[in-house]
Design a protein around this motif. Structure first.
Motif, short mmCIF file in Angstrom:
data_model
loop_
_atom_site.label_atom_id
_atom_site.label_comp_id
_atom_site.label_asym_id
_atom_site.label_seq_id
_atom_site.Cartn_x
_atom_site.Cartn_y
_atom_site.Cartn_z
N ALA A 126 50.70 48.89 30.77
CA ALA A 126 50.62 50.34 30.59
C ALA A 126 49.20 50.86 30.71
N ASP A 127 48.23 50.12 30.20
CA ASP A 127 46.83 50.56 30.20
C ASP A 127 46.02 49.66 31.14
N LEU A 128 45.81 50.13 32.34
CA LEU A 128 45.13 49.31 33.35
C LEU A 128 43.62 49.30 33.19
N THR A 129 43.11 49.95 32.13
CA THR A 129 41.69 49.80 31.82
C THR A 129 41.43 48.53 31.01
N GLN A 130 42.50 47.95 30.47
CA GLN A 130 42.36 46.71 29.70
C GLN A 130 42.26 45.51 30.64
N PRO A 131 41.39 44.55 30.34
CA PRO A 131 41.17 43.43 31.26
C PRO A 131 42.30 42.40 31.24
N VAL A 132 42.26 41.52 32.20
CA VAL A 132 43.10 40.32 32.21
C VAL A 132 42.16 39.12 32.20
N LEU A 133 42.34 38.23 31.23
CA LEU A 133 41.48 37.06 31.09
C LEU A 133 42.25 35.82 31.50
N SER A 134 41.68 35.04 32.41
CA SER A 134 42.34 33.88 32.99
C SER A 134 41.58 32.60 32.65
N ILE A 135 42.30 31.58 32.18
CA ILE A 135 41.72 30.29 31.81
C ILE A 135 42.37 29.21 32.67
N SER A 136 41.55 28.37 33.29
CA SER A 136 42.05 27.27 34.13
C SER A 136 41.96 25.95 33.38
N LEU A 137 43.04 25.17 33.43
CA LEU A 137 43.09 23.84 32.83
C LEU A 137 43.74 22.88 33.82
N LEU A 159 38.41 27.08 41.42
CA LEU A 159 38.37 27.13 39.96
C LEU A 159 38.63 25.74 39.41
N ARG A 160 37.79 25.32 38.48
CA ARG A 160 37.90 23.99 37.88
C ARG A 160 38.35 24.11 36.43
N SER A 161 38.78 23.01 35.88
CA SER A 161 39.24 22.99 34.50
C SER A 161 38.14 23.46 33.57
N GLY A 162 38.46 24.42 32.71
CA GLY A 162 37.47 24.98 31.80
C GLY A 162 36.84 26.27 32.27
N ASP A 163 37.13 26.70 33.49
CA ASP A 163 36.59 27.96 34.00
C ASP A 163 37.39 29.15 33.43
N ILE A 164 36.69 30.27 33.28
CA ILE A 164 37.30 31.52 32.83
C ILE A 164 36.95 32.62 33.83
N VAL A 165 37.93 33.45 34.16
CA VAL A 165 37.72 34.62 35.01
C VAL A 165 38.29 35.83 34.28
N VAL A 166 37.55 36.93 34.29
CA VAL A 166 38.02 38.17 33.67
C VAL A 166 38.10 39.25 34.74
N LEU A 167 39.32 39.73 34.99
CA LEU A 167 39.52 40.88 35.88
C LEU A 167 39.31 42.13 35.05
N GLN A 168 38.30 42.91 35.42
CA GLN A 168 37.91 44.06 34.62
C GLN A 168 37.30 45.11 35.53
N GLY A 169 37.22 46.34 35.02
CA GLY A 169 36.57 47.39 35.79
C GLY A 169 37.10 47.49 37.20
N PRO A 170 36.21 47.44 38.22
CA PRO A 170 36.64 47.60 39.60
C PRO A 170 37.55 46.49 40.10
N SER A 171 37.53 45.33 39.43
CA SER A 171 38.35 44.20 39.87
C SER A 171 39.71 44.15 39.18
N ARG A 172 39.95 45.08 38.24
CA ARG A 172 41.18 44.98 37.45
C ARG A 172 42.43 45.03 38.31
N LEU A 173 42.41 45.82 39.38
CA LEU A 173 43.57 45.92 40.27
C LEU A 173 43.31 45.23 41.61
N ALA A 174 42.36 44.31 41.62
CA ALA A 174 42.08 43.57 42.86
C ALA A 174 43.26 42.66 43.20
#
Length: 203
Positions: A126-137, A159-174
């Motif tokens: 509902a709120d696309l200003t909120q980020p998505v946080l991704s963790i790789s294992l 992406l390797r095990s232990g990496d984190i990516v946060v889709l936020q701001g301009p990348s949120r809808l990438a």
């Protein structure tokens, strides 16, 4: 765990090697606890095509897809409520997301050696200003990310095990996806495969 300055990945914040081996192993145990309550399922797209990833979730909501469409719902397909999001994952959200809200869903995606995820946008929230946080294992995965239009140029990173990516701001809808799994590249899991955990606010 380290909280180094992120790498800019087409507007997304990329934290390579954010989690050390001990933290990764602890997260795997937390994921196993989730899956004992909410087993992995192989989702079906609305067109009737089975996805190559297997999925589950924790939190107030899980994300599902079937003939009825893509959506969040409060119960596992078998009818029971989703388990709570483990504290270990909520803590990572607090540390890396820059959000003042708590996550309501942790989507668990399991990739076998041949699994992929086509380019898509995360836009069912509902709120696309909120980020998505991704963790790789587990096994390495080639992550591809572009812009807000499917036709925008893309770039890729393993992406390797232990990496984190946060889709936020301009990348949120990438548009983003997983092109390939490098099977056997990690010894974290008992067998080859990759676990991707994505935390997000739903309402």
């Amino acid at each position: 765990m380290s909280h180094q300055n992120p790498v800019d990945l087409s507007g997304a914040a990329y934290f390579p090697a954010a989690l050390d081996q001990a933290a990764q192993s602890a997260l795997v145990e937390d994921v196993r606890a989730i899956l004992r309550v909410a087993p992995l399922v192989q989702p079906m797209t609305p067109s009737g095509k089975p996805m190559s990833v297997r999925m589950s979730a924790a939190g107030d909501y899980g994300w599902v897809t079937d003939r009825k469409g893509y959506r969040y719902q409060r119960r596992h397909p078998d009818g029971q409520s989703w388990p709570a999001i483990p504290l270990s994952l909520s803590s990572l959200w607090q540390k890396y997301s820059n959000s003042d809200r708590a996550p309501q869903c942790c989507l668990v995606n399991w990739y076998g050696p041949e699994a992929k995820m086509g380019l898509h946008q995360d836009k069912d929230e509902a709120d696309l200003t909120q980020p998505v946080l991704s963790i790789s294992l587990g096994d390495e995965a080639r992550f591809r990310i572009g812009g807000v239009n499917r036709s925008d140029p893309t770039r890729s990173v393993w992406l390797r095990s232990g990496d984190i990516v946060v889709l936020q701001g301009p990348s949120r809808l990438a548009y983003h996806g997983i092109d390939k799994i490098r099977a056997g590249s990690s010894s974290l899991l008992q067998s080859s495969g990759r676990i991707n955990l994505t935390l997000r606010v739903v309402d």
